[in-house]
Design a protein around this motif. Structure first.
Motif, PDB file in Angstrom:
ATOM      1  N   CYS A 195       0.824  -1.209  -0.015  1.00 55.83           N
ATOM      2  CA  CYS A 195       0.170  -0.019  -0.010  1.00 55.83           C
ATOM      3  C   CYS A 195       0.594   1.351  -0.008  1.00 55.83           C
ATOM      4  N   TYR A 196       1.858   1.207   0.625  1.00 53.77           N
ATOM      5  CA  TYR A 196       2.623   2.358   0.741  1.00 53.77           C
ATOM      6  C   TYR A 196       3.827   2.171  -0.484  1.00 53.77           C
ATOM      7  N   PRO A 197       3.944   3.495  -1.187  1.00 53.51           N
ATOM      8  CA  PRO A 197       4.372   3.308  -2.363  1.00 53.51           C
ATOM      9  C   PRO A 197       6.029   3.097  -2.385  1.00 53.51           C
ATOM     10  N   VAL A 198       6.227   2.075  -3.297  1.00 51.98           N
ATOM     11  CA  VAL A 198       7.936   1.851  -3.734  1.00 51.98           C
ATOM     12  C   VAL A 198       7.894   2.528  -4.962  1.00 51.98           C
ATOM     13  N   VAL A 199       8.981   3.290  -4.900  1.00 48.64           N
ATOM     14  CA  VAL A 199       9.079   4.352  -6.200  1.00 48.64           C
ATOM     15  C   VAL A 199      10.551   4.338  -6.654  1.00 48.64           C
ATOM     16  N   LEU A 200      10.705   4.887  -7.852  1.00 46.43           N
ATOM     17  CA  LEU A 200      12.047   4.898  -8.353  1.00 46.43           C
ATOM     18  C   LEU A 200      12.941   5.568  -7.401  1.00 46.43           C
ATOM     19  N   THR A 201      14.259   5.150  -7.184  1.00 49.87           N
ATOM     20  CA  THR A 201      14.928   5.865  -6.321  1.00 49.87           C
ATOM     21  C   THR A 201      16.327   5.944  -6.946  1.00 49.87           C
ATOM     22  N   HIS A 202      16.760   7.318  -6.974  1.00 56.98           N
ATOM     23  CA  HIS A 202      18.293   7.370  -7.314  1.00 56.98           C
ATOM     24  C   HIS A 202      19.300   6.709  -6.270  1.00 56.98           C
ATOM     25  N   SER A 203      20.290   6.135  -6.895  1.00 61.55           N
ATOM     26  CA  SER A 203      21.229   5.525  -5.958  1.00 61.55           C
ATOM     27  C   SER A 203      22.192   6.357  -5.214  1.00 61.55           C
ATOM     28  N   ASP A 204      22.382   7.549  -5.915  1.00 61.25           N
ATOM     29  CA  ASP A 204      23.488   8.380  -5.399  1.00 61.25           C
ATOM     30  C   ASP A 204      23.107   9.891  -5.445  1.00 61.25           C
ATOM     31  N   ILE A 219      16.490  23.354  -9.804  1.00 60.51           N
ATOM     32  CA  ILE A 219      17.085  22.041 -10.182  1.00 60.51           C
ATOM     33  C   ILE A 219      16.758  22.033 -11.583  1.00 60.51           C
ATOM     34  N   THR A 220      18.012  21.946 -12.498  1.00 60.94           N
ATOM     35  CA  THR A 220      17.847  21.681 -13.831  1.00 60.94           C
ATOM     36  C   THR A 220      18.257  20.477 -14.350  1.00 60.94           C
ATOM     37  N   GLY A 221      18.875  19.690 -13.562  1.00 55.84           N
ATOM     38  CA  GLY A 221      19.305  18.210 -13.947  1.00 55.84           C
ATOM     39  C   GLY A 221      19.551  17.155 -12.832  1.00 55.84           C
ATOM     40  N   ILE A 222      19.087  15.997 -12.995  1.00 51.63           N
ATOM     41  CA  ILE A 222      19.461  15.036 -12.064  1.00 51.63           C
ATOM     42  C   ILE A 222      20.324  13.909 -13.089  1.00 51.63           C
ATOM     43  N   VAL A 223      21.669  13.635 -12.533  1.00 49.57           N
ATOM     44  CA  VAL A 223      22.544  12.764 -13.449  1.00 49.57           C
ATOM     45  C   VAL A 223      23.005  11.832 -12.527  1.00 49.57           C
ATOM     46  N   ASP A 224      23.495  10.897 -13.333  1.00 45.27           N
ATOM     47  CA  ASP A 224      24.317   9.618 -12.855  1.00 45.27           C
ATOM     48  C   ASP A 224      23.329   8.535 -12.404  1.00 45.27           C
ATOM     49  N   TRP A 225      22.548   8.212 -13.190  1.00 48.52           N
ATOM     50  CA  TRP A 225      21.157   7.146 -12.821  1.00 48.52           C
ATOM     51  C   TRP A 225      21.833   5.564 -12.804  1.00 48.52           C
ATOM     52  N   PRO A 226      23.148   4.986 -12.988  1.00 53.57           N
ATOM     53  CA  PRO A 226      23.269   3.845 -12.752  1.00 53.57           C
ATOM     54  C   PRO A 226      23.099   3.408 -11.405  1.00 53.57           C
ATOM     55  N   GLY A 227      22.691   2.220 -11.183  1.00 56.31           N
ATOM     56  CA  GLY A 227      22.352   1.645  -9.811  1.00 56.31           C
ATOM     57  C   GLY A 227      20.926   2.133  -9.392  1.00 56.31           C
ATOM     58  N   ALA A 228      20.272   3.032 -10.068  1.00 57.79           N
ATOM     59  CA  ALA A 228      18.852   3.507  -9.590  1.00 57.79           C
ATOM     60  C   ALA A 228      17.929   2.251  -9.388  1.00 57.79           C
ATOM     61  N   THR A 229      17.319   2.242  -8.363  1.00 58.10           N
ATOM     62  CA  THR A 229      16.461   1.082  -8.166  1.00 58.10           C
ATOM     63  C   THR A 229      15.009   1.221  -7.591  1.00 58.10           C
ATOM     64  N   GLY A 303      28.444  -4.389  -1.683  1.00 58.25           N
ATOM     65  CA  GLY A 303      27.454  -5.425  -2.458  1.00 58.25           C
ATOM     66  C   GLY A 303      26.469  -5.191  -2.702  1.00 58.25           C
ATOM     67  N   PHE A 304      25.564  -4.358  -1.737  1.00 54.59           N
ATOM     68  CA  PHE A 304      24.241  -4.292  -1.889  1.00 54.59           C
ATOM     69  C   PHE A 304      23.863  -3.392  -3.064  1.00 54.59           C
ATOM     70  N   LEU A 305      22.637  -3.532  -3.579  1.00 58.35           N
ATOM     71  CA  LEU A 305      22.297  -2.752  -4.833  1.00 58.35           C
ATOM     72  C   LEU A 305      21.407  -1.401  -4.130  1.00 58.35           C
ATOM     73  N   GLY A 306      20.798  -0.524  -5.043  1.00 61.86           N
ATOM     74  CA  GLY A 306      20.132   0.543  -4.578  1.00 61.86           C
ATOM     75  C   GLY A 306      20.939   1.633  -3.854  1.00 61.86           C
ATOM     76  N   VAL A 307      20.536   2.262  -2.814  1.00 62.34           N
ATOM     77  CA  VAL A 307      21.170   3.630  -2.466  1.00 62.34           C
ATOM     78  C   VAL A 307      22.691   3.102  -1.818  1.00 62.34           C
ATOM     79  N   ILE A 308      23.613   3.862  -2.558  1.00 59.16           N
ATOM     80  CA  ILE A 308      24.944   3.634  -2.299  1.00 59.16           C
ATOM     81  C   ILE A 308      25.525   4.105  -0.939  1.00 59.16           C
ATOM     82  N   GLY A 309      26.173   3.143  -0.265  1.00 57.89           N
ATOM     83  CA  GLY A 309      26.834   3.586   0.891  1.00 57.89           C
ATOM     84  C   GLY A 309      27.913   4.488   0.913  1.00 57.89           C
ATOM     85  N   ALA A 310      27.900   5.423   1.605  1.00 54.23           N
ATOM     86  CA  ALA A 310      29.229   6.458   1.786  1.00 54.23           C
ATOM     87  C   ALA A 310      30.248   6.365   2.644  1.00 54.23           C
ATOM     88  N   ARG A 311      30.158   5.248   3.406  1.00 51.23           N
ATOM     89  CA  ARG A 311      31.236   4.785   4.658  1.00 51.23           C
ATOM     90  C   ARG A 311      32.141   4.111   3.891  1.00 51.23           C
TER      91      ARG A 311
END
Length: 327
Positions: A195-204, A219-229, A303-311
């Motif tokens: 019921c709660y929306p799962v949506v396109l999520t930029h990974s980084d 905002i004029t652009g959102i770039v670098d979509w590899p890894g989006a999930t 090794g996880f997909l989706g949102v990229i870890g920054a640590r």
């Protein structure tokens, strides 16, 4: 923690020397020249998994060379274009560069969007504008809804991914963060109930991947979509918190008006999504915490997909972002 000064040539050299690709910078530049009859210049900010240049009449083309383990998913990019429209660049595949028997680089052509990378432009205008302008970007995902018809939303895989991520965090984060991890684990059934929306999520969704108009902050652009999930709505809200403050050598520094801007964001989001119920807003805010935990608590080589870890992979890594944004 010392701050490292970004150097463009060093970033490019690192990509070609450490990436393991069979192609060189000279080969990539020759590929562009042979195709367009134009010399190129590298973009001011380079990704860690790509080499990106500007070319074409009036410098209106972006040509990007990507490693094979960081390829663009053209279906996901098409979905991003459908959700967010003109802030997502059009893209076409051009082929491969390098030794066919080695690790070639994939070449693609994109529209060059107007604006400047936020990380370079933000001193030129108020961060107030960036926080305000993000509302529409996030609202578009909510309004589009779960992209079930795209074939990209495998709920079984999404559920497994989310539970695995937070089990990993529960086992790897310092004890002071476990209360928040447990809170998110308890919320996962509601975030993933269909019921709660799962949506396109930029990974980084960081300051290098957001382009803005330096006059208005638009905002004029959102770039670098590899890894989006596809993930529960709100997992990328760490971008809002980054617009409301910054990490300095003395620790995190919030804008003087951060609370006012955060309140304005939520008022606008309620309006643009057609009104969030109290329970929906609570879940969105919990999803925002979840995204912060993943972003700043997950090792970037996990090794996880989706949102990229920054640590970094070092377990002794500094956790100042989590301390600042969660407490």
């Amino acid at each position: 923690m010392p701050f490292v000064v970004y150097n463009l040539e060093n970033a490019i050299d690192t990509f070609f020397k450490e990436g393991g690709a069979s192609s060189s910078r000279i080969q990539c530049d020759d590929f562009v020249y042979q195709r367009y009859g134009e010399r190129n210049r590298p973009t001011d900010i380079q990704g860690s998994n790509s080499y990106t240049v500007i070319t074409g009449p009036s410098d209106n083309r972006i040509i990007q060379f990507r490693e094979q383990d960081a390829l663009l998913d053209m279906r996901m990019l098409a979905l991003a274009k459908a959700v967010h429209g003109e802030v997502v660049p059009g893209c076409s595949e051009l082929g491969w560069v390098g030794d066919p028997n080695g690790s070639q680089l994939a070449a693609s052509e994109m529209d060059r969007l107007p604006g400047e990378n936020y990380i370079l432009a933000h001193p030129l205008y108020s961060s107030r504008q960036s926080a305000k302008r993000q509302t529409s970007f996030f609202a578009q995902s909510w309004q589009f809804g779960t992209p079930t018809s795209s074939g990209l939303a495998d709920m079984s895989a999404i559920i497994t991914e989310c539970y695995d991520r937070f089990n990993n965090l529960a086992n790897t984060l310092p004890e002071r963060f476990l209360t928040v991890v447990t809170e998110i684990q308890a919320a996962l059934p509601a975030l993933l109930d269909g019921c709660y929306p799962v949506v396109l999520t930029h990974s980084d969704l960081n300051e290098m991947n957001i382009l803005v108009d330096t006059e208005s902050g638009k905002i004029t652009g959102i770039v670098d979509w590899p890894g989006a999930t596809i993930l529960p709505f709100g997992f990328a809200l760490y971008a809002l918190e980054n617009a409301l403050g910054s990490m300095t050598s003395n620790g995190w520094k919030w804008l003087d008006e951060a609370e006012e801007l955060r309140d304005a964001f939520w008022r606008a989001l309620r309006s643009q999504t057609g009104g969030l119920s109290e329970s929906q807003e609570r879940l969105v805010k919990l999803a925002g915490k979840a995204g912060i935990l993943i972003r700043y608590g997950t090792a970037n080589d996990s090794g996880f997909l989706g949102v990229i870890g920054a640590r970094g992979p070092n377990m002794g890594e500094d956790f100042r972002y989590l301390d600042a944004l969660l407490f």
